[in-house]
Design a protein around this motif. Structure first.
Motif, PDB file in Angstrom:
ATOM      1  N   ASN A 338       6.008 -35.992  -1.615  1.00  6.80           N
ATOM      2  CA  ASN A 338       4.707 -36.047  -0.937  1.00  6.80           C
ATOM      3  C   ASN A 338       4.846 -36.092   0.586  1.00  6.80           C
ATOM      4  O   ASN A 338       4.152 -36.853   1.275  1.00  6.80           O
ATOM      5  N   ARG A 339       5.741 -35.262   1.115  1.00  4.84           N
ATOM      6  CA  ARG A 339       5.903 -35.184   2.565  1.00  4.84           C
ATOM      7  C   ARG A 339       5.042 -34.040   3.110  1.00  4.84           C
ATOM      8  O   ARG A 339       4.637 -33.130   2.376  1.00  4.84           O
ATOM      9  N   SER A 340       4.775 -34.083   4.409  1.00  6.73           N
ATOM     10  CA  SER A 340       4.035 -33.000   5.044  1.00  6.73           C
ATOM     11  C   SER A 340       4.953 -31.783   5.193  1.00  6.73           C
ATOM     12  O   SER A 340       6.159 -31.925   5.400  1.00  6.73           O
ATOM     13  N   LEU A 341       4.379 -30.575   5.095  1.00  7.42           N
ATOM     14  CA  LEU A 341       5.153 -29.338   5.049  1.00  7.42           C
ATOM     15  C   LEU A 341       4.790 -28.410   6.207  1.00  7.42           C
ATOM     16  O   LEU A 341       3.637 -28.399   6.673  1.00  7.42           O
ATOM     17  N   THR A 342       5.779 -27.614   6.645  1.00  8.59           N
ATOM     18  CA  THR A 342       5.598 -26.596   7.676  1.00  8.59           C
ATOM     19  C   THR A 342       6.104 -25.259   7.123  1.00  8.59           C
ATOM     20  O   THR A 342       7.155 -25.206   6.482  1.00  8.59           O
ATOM     21  N   TYR A 343       5.345 -24.159   7.385  1.00  5.81           N
ATOM     22  CA  TYR A 343       5.639 -22.852   6.804  1.00  5.81           C
ATOM     23  C   TYR A 343       6.096 -21.876   7.891  1.00  5.81           C
ATOM     24  O   TYR A 343       5.645 -21.935   9.041  1.00  5.81           O
ATOM     25  N   SER A 344       7.008 -20.950   7.511  1.00  4.60           N
ATOM     26  CA  SER A 344       7.416 -19.853   8.388  1.00  4.60           C
ATOM     27  C   SER A 344       7.808 -18.663   7.521  1.00  4.60           C
ATOM     28  O   SER A 344       8.120 -18.817   6.334  1.00  4.60           O
ATOM     29  N   TYR A 345       7.822 -17.438   8.140  1.00  2.28           N
ATOM     30  CA  TYR A 345       8.063 -16.210   7.388  1.00  2.28           C
ATOM     31  C   TYR A 345       8.949 -15.267   8.208  1.00  2.28           C
ATOM     32  O   TYR A 345       8.953 -15.304   9.443  1.00  2.28           O
ATOM     33  N   SER A 346       9.676 -14.415   7.503  1.00  4.39           N
ATOM     34  CA  SER A 346      10.444 -13.338   8.127  1.00  4.39           C
ATOM     35  C   SER A 346      10.456 -12.151   7.173  1.00  4.39           C
ATOM     36  O   SER A 346      10.256 -12.310   5.962  1.00  4.39           O
ATOM     37  N   ALA A 347      10.691 -10.933   7.724  1.00  2.00           N
ATOM     38  CA  ALA A 347      10.660  -9.713   6.908  1.00  2.00           C
ATOM     39  C   ALA A 347      11.790  -8.796   7.341  1.00  2.00           C
ATOM     40  O   ALA A 347      12.191  -8.764   8.512  1.00  2.00           O
ATOM     41  N   SER A 348      12.323  -8.021   6.385  1.00  2.00           N
ATOM     42  CA  SER A 348      13.420  -7.098   6.676  1.00  2.00           C
ATOM     43  C   SER A 348      12.946  -5.867   7.428  1.00  2.00           C
ATOM     44  O   SER A 348      13.753  -5.144   8.023  1.00  2.00           O
ATOM     45  N   ALA A 349      11.673  -5.592   7.446  1.00  2.00           N
ATOM     46  CA  ALA A 349      11.097  -4.467   8.181  1.00  2.00           C
ATOM     47  C   ALA A 349       9.631  -4.772   8.411  1.00  2.00           C
ATOM     48  O   ALA A 349       9.053  -5.661   7.786  1.00  2.00           O
ATOM     49  N   GLY A 350       9.019  -4.009   9.327  1.00  2.00           N
ATOM     50  CA  GLY A 350       7.635  -4.263   9.642  1.00  2.00           C
ATOM     51  C   GLY A 350       7.475  -5.548  10.435  1.00  2.00           C
ATOM     52  O   GLY A 350       8.416  -6.052  11.059  1.00  2.00           O
ATOM     53  N   ASN A 351       6.303  -6.122  10.387  1.00  2.00           N
ATOM     54  CA  ASN A 351       6.014  -7.350  11.125  1.00  2.00           C
ATOM     55  C   ASN A 351       5.228  -8.293  10.235  1.00  2.00           C
ATOM     56  O   ASN A 351       4.225  -7.891   9.634  1.00  2.00           O
ATOM     57  N   THR A 358      -0.587 -18.675   3.739  1.00  2.00           N
ATOM     58  CA  THR A 358      -0.692 -17.219   3.649  1.00  2.00           C
ATOM     59  C   THR A 358      -0.178 -16.587   4.935  1.00  2.00           C
ATOM     60  O   THR A 358      -0.242 -17.187   6.013  1.00  2.00           O
ATOM     61  N   ALA A 359       0.359 -15.376   4.809  1.00  2.00           N
ATOM     62  CA  ALA A 359       0.815 -14.599   5.955  1.00  2.00           C
ATOM     63  C   ALA A 359       0.456 -13.139   5.700  1.00  2.00           C
ATOM     64  O   ALA A 359       0.094 -12.756   4.578  1.00  2.00           O
ATOM     65  N   THR A 360       0.561 -12.315   6.740  1.00  2.00           N
ATOM     66  CA  THR A 360       0.206 -10.898   6.632  1.00  2.00           C
ATOM     67  C   THR A 360       1.408 -10.049   7.046  1.00  2.00           C
ATOM     68  O   THR A 360       1.976 -10.241   8.129  1.00  2.00           O
ATOM     69  N   LEU A 361       1.803  -9.116   6.158  1.00  2.00           N
ATOM     70  CA  LEU A 361       2.865  -8.162   6.455  1.00  2.00           C
ATOM     71  C   LEU A 361       2.228  -6.852   6.889  1.00  2.00           C
ATOM     72  O   LEU A 361       1.434  -6.266   6.153  1.00  2.00           O
ATOM     73  N   ASN A 362       2.595  -6.387   8.101  1.00  2.00           N
ATOM     74  CA  ASN A 362       2.131  -5.092   8.608  1.00  2.00           C
ATOM     75  C   ASN A 362       3.310  -4.124   8.553  1.00  2.00           C
ATOM     76  O   ASN A 362       4.357  -4.368   9.164  1.00  2.00           O
ATOM     77  N   SER A 363       3.146  -3.022   7.800  1.00  2.00           N
ATOM     78  CA  SER A 363       4.255  -2.075   7.603  1.00  2.00           C
ATOM     79  C   SER A 363       4.301  -0.979   8.648  1.00  2.00           C
ATOM     80  O   SER A 363       4.991   0.028   8.460  1.00  2.00           O
ATOM     81  N   ARG A 364       3.589  -1.131   9.730  1.00  2.00           N
ATOM     82  CA  ARG A 364       3.608  -0.125  10.789  1.00  2.00           C
ATOM     83  C   ARG A 364       5.037   0.039  11.314  1.00  2.00           C
ATOM     84  O   ARG A 364       5.747  -0.951  11.527  1.00  2.00           O
ATOM     85  N   ASN A 365       5.443   1.259  11.518  1.00  2.00           N
ATOM     86  CA  ASN A 365       6.785   1.633  11.995  1.00  2.00           C
ATOM     87  C   ASN A 365       7.883   1.376  10.954  1.00  2.00           C
ATOM     88  O   ASN A 365       9.070   1.519  11.267  1.00  2.00           O
ATOM     89  N   ALA A 366       7.533   0.960   9.738  1.00  2.00           N
ATOM     90  CA  ALA A 366       8.529   0.748   8.682  1.00  2.00           C
ATOM     91  C   ALA A 366       8.731   2.038   7.898  1.00  2.00           C
ATOM     92  O   ALA A 366       7.784   2.799   7.657  1.00  2.00           O
ATOM     93  N   GLN A 367       9.983   2.290   7.491  1.00  2.00           N
ATOM     94  CA  GLN A 367      10.295   3.457   6.696  1.00  2.00           C
ATOM     95  C   GLN A 367       9.882   3.221   5.242  1.00  2.00           C
ATOM     96  O   GLN A 367       9.841   2.080   4.773  1.00  2.00           O
ATOM     97  N   PRO A 368       9.578   4.287   4.504  1.00  2.00           N
ATOM     98  CA  PRO A 368       9.285   4.108   3.074  1.00  2.00           C
ATOM     99  C   PRO A 368      10.456   3.437   2.366  1.00  2.00           C
ATOM    100  O   PRO A 368      11.621   3.701   2.654  1.00  2.00           O
TER     101      PRO A 368
END
Length: 601
Positions: A338-351, A358-368
């Motif tokens: 029951n501790r307080s939590l902090t969130y972070s995200y990373s992606a192999s491509a895009g932003n 919740t987070a948002t992945l934008n695939s702009r400039n990412a290859q198929p």
């Protein structure tokens, strides 16, 4: 006896219930105390007796009985001994004597009487620190001794109680003892009136107590640690509570522990857990009031818990996007501690952006291809956990072909010759819904499918609307089902030849919207495939022609609204099967219509 004497007696007897109520009040207050009782009690003191009765008797030589009120007797003494079974219940042996007046006139010989009793019964005592109210019921011998008559012994009882005020452990002042006295006597010949004692006995004196008691309770202590379970670095409060120490002395506290930093001389102390490893720890307290026996100690335990990292899972919505599209990353995380939590995200491509669940992945400039998104969570102790999810990025679809020039579309629409599809009588059947399509009509549908697929390249929103009809024979329900099978068979044939099913619509009219005889004549007259002889033969069999022309499925192009040409296939090889009113059989005894075959245009 005077009227005033009677009033005094009545007031004394009437006040007895009030006295018993007061004793009961003291008893209820005393029950909250816990004082030990003696083994033996010995009481002695002054006694006053108010008979509360009239004596009835006949003097020697008198012709008639006389009655006189017995006066209160203030000359008396009482004593009792009580054996206590416990601090509440005892057994009392009681005696008292109240003497008569020394004057011996005839009047006081009648009004005055001595009284004594020897009784035994239970006693209930409610002991507190200073007060000991009690209740008693005594049964035994009551002797009434009037001077004018002989002494009489009768069975009677006393009911009442009293209040002792403790002067020391062994001596108490019996402030008051009040008992209701009940007994009956007879001094007249048989059948005469009884002398009924309904009076009060009041006593006061000293009560001596021997034996019993409990040894002094030694001091004791109780320790507690709150909270009992913590993580390293959280504070714990240890508290010691002492009992039975001497009230006028100051209790001192000394705290000790092994492997734990603890100090202080108060009843409570704070424990530093910042450097403790997970496990169980004991803290002790010594209490002393400075006297020889005024010492007690106690222990308390607390646990330092093993920290547990958070737990996490994440997913992508949607799981597949186009290049340049976005996906929502949803995280489900919890801390077992029951501790307080902090969130972070990373992606192999895009932003990827976001610092909450919740987070948002934008695939702009990412290859198929596939993008890996890592979801991280940490608690306030820097314990972390991670989870991954995947988002598939697809290349955008090729751009649609440029629209064909208007003249080319017109050519396609003209080439897309729409022809109605004709069926044999009663075909397709319910047993063979996949049949019923003759070769000539199957060929028309094949050509229609190829032309329509080419048309869709330029008009992707175009639809073909299929409307089924039946000749007027048969019930409404039968014809409705029959036309539904016809449009379904037509739709299946088009789908089999590659027409998308979502570009087809079906309607079932049954025997509604029938072609009339005049409309059929007009169709025959305008058909370029018929010679004059052919037309004459058709008109001679007009009823058969009307029935045949109504067994059809019309086709409408949605983009233009153009409806299929209702031109009967007179030159088809399977013409005789289509025109028969009985399907593949003959025309019910009539000679079938014979039409000269010409090349199909």
């Amino acid at each position: 006896m005077s009227f005033q004497s009677k009033n005094r007696a009545g007031r004394v007897v009437g006040s007895l219930p009030v006295l018993i109520a007061v004793l009961c009040t003291f008893a209820s207050l005393a029950t909250a105390q816990d004082r030990p009782g003696p083994k033996v009690e010995l009481f002695g003191g002054y006694s006053l007796f108010q008979p509360g009765a009239d004596v009835h008797g006949q003097l020697p030589g008198a012709l008639f009985p006389i009655s006189s009120r017995l006066e209160a007797n203030p000359r008396g003494a009482g004593a009792s001994i009580t054996y206590d079974f416990n601090r509440w219940l005892g057994l009392t042996l009681d005696t008292s004597t109240d003497w008569g007046s020394r004057e011996k006139t005839l009047a006081n010989r009648i009004d005055d009487a001595a009284f004594s009793n020897l009784s035994l019964g239970p006693k209930v005592t409610f002991r507190s620190k200073h007060f000991s109210p009690f209740l008693e019921v005594l049964l035994g011998d009551h002797r009434l001794m009037p001077d004018a008559f002989h002494d009489v012994d009768k069975f009677g009882f006393l009911l009442g109680g009293g209040l002792d005020i403790d002067l020391s452990r062994h001596v108490a002042l019996r402030l008051i003892r009040a008992d209701y006295v009940y007994s009956n006597y007879r001094y007249v010949p048989p059948g005469g009136q009884e002398t009924q004692i309904r009076g009060v006995r009041l006593q006061t004196g000293l009560n001596f107590m021997f034996g019993g008691g409990e040894p002094p309770v030694p001091p004791s202590a109780a320790c507690s640690a709150r909270p009992a379970e913590v993580f390293a670095g959280e504070s714990v409060t240890a508290t010691a509570t002492g009992s039975n120490f001497k009230p006028k002395r100051t209790v001192k506290y000394t705290w000790n522990a092994t492997g734990v930093k603890v100090a202080g001389s108060d009843a409570s102390t704070q424990i530093d857990t910042s450097s403790l490893q997970p496990g169980s720890y004991v803290v002790s307290a010594n209490l002393s009031d400075g006297s020889k026996n005024g010492v007690a100690s106690c222990l308390a335990r607390f646990n330092v818990k093993q920290p547990r990292p958070p737990e996490i899972a994440c997913s992508s919505d949607p799981g597949t996007i186009r290049t340049g599209g976005t996906a929502t990353i949803r995280t489900t995380a919890s801390s077992p501690d029951n501790r307080s939590l902090t969130y972070s995200y990373s992606a192999s491509a895009g932003n990827v952006s976001g610092s909450d669940v919740t987070a948002t992945l934008n695939s702009r400039n990412a290859q198929p291809g596939r993008i890996t998104v890592t979801c991280n969570v940490s608690d306030d102790r820097n314990l972390t956990a991670s989870s991954t999810t995947f988002v598939n990025v697809e290349a955008p679809p090729p751009p649609p072909p440029p629209p064909a020039p208007a003249p080319e579309i017109k050519v396609l629409e003209a080439k897309l010759a729409l022809h109605s599809i004709y069926f044999q009588t009663g075909r397709p059947t319910a047993e063979n819904s996949k049949g019923g399509l003759v070769d000539s009509q199957a060929m028309i549908l094949n050509n229609l499918a190829e032309d329509f697929k080419n048309y869709l390249k330029y008009k992707p929103d175009a639809h073909l609307i299929l409307g089924g009809h039946a000749d007027p024979r048969g019930t409404v329900e039968y014809n409705k089902a029959l036309t539904q099978r016809r449009v379904q068979r037509t739709e299946d044939a088009l789908v089999e030849h590659g027409v998308p099913a979502d570009h087809l619509e079906t309607q079932s009219f049954g025997k509604e919207d029938q072609l009339t005889s005049d409309q059929t004549k007009e169709q025959i007259a305008q058909n370029p495939d018929l010679s004059p002889d052919d037309r004459k033969q058709m008109l001679d069999n007009l009823r058969v022609m009307v029935l045949a022309n109504n067994r059809r499925v019309d086709v409408t192009l949605s983009t233009t609204g153009e409806q299929s040409t209702r031109r009967y296939p007179f030159n088809a090889k399977d013409f005789l099967a289509l025109i028969s009113t009985q399907g593949t059989k003959n025309l019910g005894g009539k000679k079938p219509v014979i039409v000269k075959k010409k090349p199909v245009r």
